[in-house]
Design an enzyme around this catalytic site. Sequence first.
Site: not given
Length: 249
Positions: A10, A12, A93, A95, A163, A169, A208
């Site tokens: 991904n 992003k 996702h 985000e 996730e 991250g 991660s």
Amino acid sequence: MARRKLVAGNWKMNGDLAALAEIDAIAAAAVANPAVDVGIGVPATLIGPAHARAPRLAIGAEDVHAVDHGAFTGSISAPMVREAGASFAIVGHSERRAGCGETDADVKAKAEALLRHGLAAILCVGETSDQRNAGKAVATVTGQVRASMPWGAASGWLSVAYEPIWAIGSGHTPTLEQISAMHGAIRAMLTELLGADAASMRVLYGGSVTAENATELLGGPDVDGALVGGASLTAAKFVPIIEAAAALT
Ligand code: 13P
């Protein structure tokens, strides 16, 4: 049942035309490791060029709108990304759930749009650190699975990506026990919702994942692959994750 492992990237909001040079080695690794499915989710601007550059590699969108066309300025639909060369899309996702206010109902509608247009889906779920610390991780995540699972989700076309938001991250990963417990709970929920059809659905881990921890994380029970952010941006970091998954098959 035995499920093929899927290693998906991904990107992003990263990458430009120059970065597509990375796609060559990733596509070569996909060919060299046929026991593993490989895909890369890229910004919408790169779907067409990435597909043209690596026609045999699964290229994905990072989001789609739930409806096919209309007055939705700035949005991109499932048939549009398919025409550009995508074969799958990421939906839900964290985000987008956090940054764009997407609800479970929105995610479900987006996954249904993918199904209508013959695109595979990677449906993301995950808890915040506050939810985990409050002992609500499993309830949160299985609730997301229940509320965002599309109608007609019946076979291998849909994968769920677990996730944990605090692992994205951050360099922090859950323990293997935490991942196994969550993946087991997700699989139980999928079975409750879909019966025997759930057996062919993959449950991926994301957050991660690196070349260093891939063998450990991907080797856990009920871990059918990985959704990789930062470490998917270069072939040097991503290809070893594909190879680690292949070595586990
Ligand atoms: P990182 O691998 O950079 O933690 O990102 C995970 C992710 O959000 C993939 O969708």
